[in-house]
Design a protein around this motif. Structure first.
Motif, short mmCIF file in Angstrom:
data_model
loop_
_atom_site.label_atom_id
_atom_site.label_comp_id
_atom_site.label_asym_id
_atom_site.label_seq_id
_atom_site.Cartn_x
_atom_site.Cartn_y
_atom_site.Cartn_z
N PHE A 21 0.86 -1.18 0.00
CA PHE A 21 0.00 0.00 0.00
C PHE A 21 0.90 1.24 0.00
CE2 PHE A 21 -3.31 2.80 1.89
CZ PHE A 21 -4.38 2.46 1.08
N THR A 22 1.05 1.86 -1.18
CA THR A 22 1.98 2.97 -1.31
C THR A 22 1.36 4.05 -2.19
OG1 THR A 22 4.27 3.54 -1.94
CG2 THR A 22 3.17 1.82 -3.24
N TYR A 23 2.19 4.91 -2.76
CA TYR A 23 1.64 6.03 -3.54
C TYR A 23 2.65 6.50 -4.58
CZ TYR A 23 -1.09 10.27 -4.47
OH TYR A 23 -1.84 11.25 -5.06
N ARG A 24 2.14 6.74 -5.78
CA ARG A 24 2.97 7.32 -6.84
C ARG A 24 2.92 8.83 -6.68
NH1 ARG A 24 0.94 9.30 -11.41
NH2 ARG A 24 -0.79 7.84 -11.65
N VAL A 25 3.99 9.40 -6.13
CA VAL A 25 4.01 10.83 -5.86
C VAL A 25 4.06 11.64 -7.15
CG1 VAL A 25 5.34 12.70 -4.81
CG2 VAL A 25 5.04 10.54 -3.58
N GLY A 26 4.79 11.15 -8.13
CA GLY A 26 4.94 11.89 -9.38
C GLY A 26 3.94 11.45 -10.43
N ALA A 27 4.31 11.71 -11.68
CA ALA A 27 3.45 11.36 -12.81
C ALA A 27 3.56 9.88 -13.15
CB ALA A 27 3.84 12.20 -14.03
N HIS A 28 2.56 9.37 -13.85
CA HIS A 28 2.60 7.98 -14.30
C HIS A 28 3.80 7.78 -15.22
CE1 HIS A 28 1.23 4.06 -15.62
NE2 HIS A 28 1.35 4.46 -16.87
N THR A 29 3.98 8.66 -16.18
CA THR A 29 5.18 8.74 -16.99
C THR A 29 5.44 10.23 -17.24
OG1 THR A 29 4.15 8.81 -19.20
CG2 THR A 29 4.49 6.62 -18.20
N THR A 30 6.53 10.53 -17.90
CA THR A 30 6.82 11.93 -18.21
C THR A 30 5.87 12.49 -19.28
OG1 THR A 30 8.56 11.06 -19.66
CG2 THR A 30 9.24 11.94 -17.52
N ALA A 31 5.00 11.65 -19.83
CA ALA A 31 3.99 12.11 -20.78
C ALA A 31 2.66 12.39 -20.08
CB ALA A 31 3.78 11.08 -21.88
N ASP A 32 2.66 12.30 -18.75
CA ASP A 32 1.42 12.40 -17.98
C ASP A 32 1.43 13.68 -17.13
OD1 ASP A 32 -0.93 11.68 -16.45
OD2 ASP A 32 0.42 10.95 -14.88
N ASP A 33 0.26 14.24 -16.88
CA ASP A 33 0.12 15.40 -16.01
C ASP A 33 -0.88 15.05 -14.91
OD1 ASP A 33 -0.18 17.79 -14.74
OD2 ASP A 33 -1.01 18.88 -16.46
N PRO A 34 -0.40 14.64 -13.73
CA PRO A 34 -1.30 14.21 -12.66
C PRO A 34 -2.17 15.32 -12.08
CG PRO A 34 0.94 14.29 -11.85
CD PRO A 34 1.01 14.51 -13.33
N THR A 35 -1.80 16.58 -12.33
CA THR A 35 -2.63 17.68 -11.81
C THR A 35 -4.00 17.72 -12.48
OG1 THR A 35 -1.82 19.32 -13.42
CG2 THR A 35 -0.55 19.04 -11.39
N LYS A 36 -4.15 17.01 -13.57
CA LYS A 36 -5.42 17.01 -14.29
C LYS A 36 -6.45 16.08 -13.64
CE LYS A 36 -3.91 19.68 -17.64
NZ LYS A 36 -4.40 21.06 -17.80
N TYR A 37 -5.99 15.16 -12.79
CA TYR A 37 -6.95 14.18 -12.27
C TYR A 37 -6.87 13.93 -10.77
CZ TYR A 37 -2.86 11.13 -13.08
OH TYR A 37 -1.59 10.59 -13.10
#
Length: 411
Positions: free
Chosen positions: A291-307
């Motif tokens: 049980f952890t967390y991806r702090v950054g983006a899924h890949t460098t082609a992703d923008d997690p601030t959108k979701y």
């Protein structure tokens, strides 16, 4: 009117019931118990099953776990920078998942075989994969980057969950090799081994994972399924993947499932050591949900601030696995400022090596892709190569043909 089926329709249910009881008896049957040994404040707790495994971690080992996590985080930062500067086509960050990867990787033994996805850079470090070689695939100059036979760490798999059936098949192969060795009286010459297959919470919804667990259970294969539940399958949250803890799924297949705090490197190491030992001894598969967390983006082609909200990221940054272990090491007098300064310097050296090596990578002639498609010459490939040569010639100068060698000579 009720329907009554003859009891002969259910021959063997006693066996099935016993297998279910055995699976529940391994760790009891808490609905969603979370194994945690090292709390966010750096305090070491206890667990009736796993504390004895944690007790084997000496101060040297604990310092090594911290150094590994710090090194792979520094590598991750450098690889992200290389991609932003056009040196890599893509990068898959792991920041936030260092404890899950380093803890589980260091719990494995050399004879164990690892099947990763495409984010297990920390596990690669623990298996002595040259991290500069790891970047070859992301630079697009290699289909792999390293020889799995050298490290028992398989090539990255970019297709979701495709590695899980391979892992079970490999585990069944180990199982059969051991039986053959035992029959020949050479059992001692073949060390007991297990397989560990990594995947994420998103991949857990793939049919490959279900089929793999069915086969693993049916054949009692020595495989550990290690799911890094980092909460986001690109933009899809984990609560869409499952309504219950992913570890609970193991019960449906008849083997143990364990949920562990994936930001607690000590607990992850202990749980994985237990699970691999369980598999090696012939007791069958285990599912671990870290049980952890991806702090950054899924890949460098992703923008997690959108979701996802930034507040969620901030909450998880407060559970940083490196900070947690640092607090513990300092509180117990196991590490001082000099140690942490050396770890930082070593990380910077690693980053410099990776950057230098990446810049030195030569792009192979694309014609090798045509040559390596089939073992023997193929007319369709030859036709496509001829088209490519003609297309490339259109970009050549007046004194050049389309080939790289001719272009170099022309300049």
């Amino acid at each position: 009117m009720g329907t009554h089926l003859p009891s002969t329709e259910f021959d063997g249910t006693a066996v099935d019931d016993q297998r279910e009881a055995d699976a529940e008896a391994v760790l009891g049957a808490p609905p969603a118990h979370m194994v945690q040994l090292l709390g966010p404040d750096g305090t070491l707790g206890s667990d009736p099953v796993f504390s004895k495994y944690a007790a084997k971690l000496t101060p040297d080992v604990l310092r090594g776990l911290y150094a590994d996590m710090a090194a792979i985080r520094r590598f991750d930062v450098e690889a992200t920078a290389l991609q932003r500067q056009g040196q890599l086509a893509l990068w898959v960050p792991l920041t936030g998942q260092e404890a899950a990867q380093i803890g589980s990787g260091r719990a494995s033994q050399p004879q164990d075989y690892i099947f990763p996805t495409y984010r297990e850079h920390g596990v690669a470090l623990t298996r002595n994969v040259d991290l500069a070689e790891l970047l070859r695939q992301f630079r697009g100059v290699s289909n792999g980057g390293w020889n799995p036979k050298d490290t028992n760490f398989h090539l990255y798999t970019l297709v979701l969950a495709a590695q899980t059936p391979h892992a079970v098949g490999y585990a069944m192969g180990i199982q059969r090799d051991q039986k053959l060795a035992a029959a020949a009286g050479n059992a001692a010459a073949l060390p007991k081994a297990a397989v560990m297959a990594y995947f994420g919470d998103g991949a857990s919804s793939e049919g490959d994972v279900h089929e793999s667990m069915v086969f693993a259970s049916s054949y009692n294969a020595p495989v550990v399924f290690f799911c890094q539940n980092n909460h986001w399958a690109i933009s899809v949250p984990s609560n869409v993947q499952t309504r219950v803890p992913l570890s609970n799924r193991a019960k449906g297949y008849g083997f143990p499932g364990i949920r562990v705090d994936g930001n607690d490197v000590i607990a992850v190491h202990a749980v994985t050591e237990w699970a691999l030992e369980h598999a090696r001894q012939g007791h069958g598969p285990v599912l671990i949900e870290a049980f952890t967390y991806r702090v950054g983006a899924h890949t460098t082609a992703d923008d997690p601030t959108k979701y996802r909200p930034s507040s969620e990221e901030d909450a998880w940054r407060a559970k940083d696995p490196l900070a947690r272990l640092e607090i513990h090491l300092r509180a117990e007098g196991m590490a001082d400022d000099d140690f942490f300064a050396k770890v930082k310097a070593d990380g910077d050296d690693l980053a410099a090596y990776v950057r230098r090596t990446t810049h030195d990578l030569e792009t192979p002639d694309i014609r090798t892709a045509f040559a390596n498609t089939y073992v023997e010459a193929h007319p369709l490939v030859a036709e496509e190569l001829a088209w490519f040569e003609e297309y490339s010639a259109g970009f050549a100068g007046p004194n050049e043909s389309g080939s790289p060698a001719a272009a170099k000579a022309g300049h």
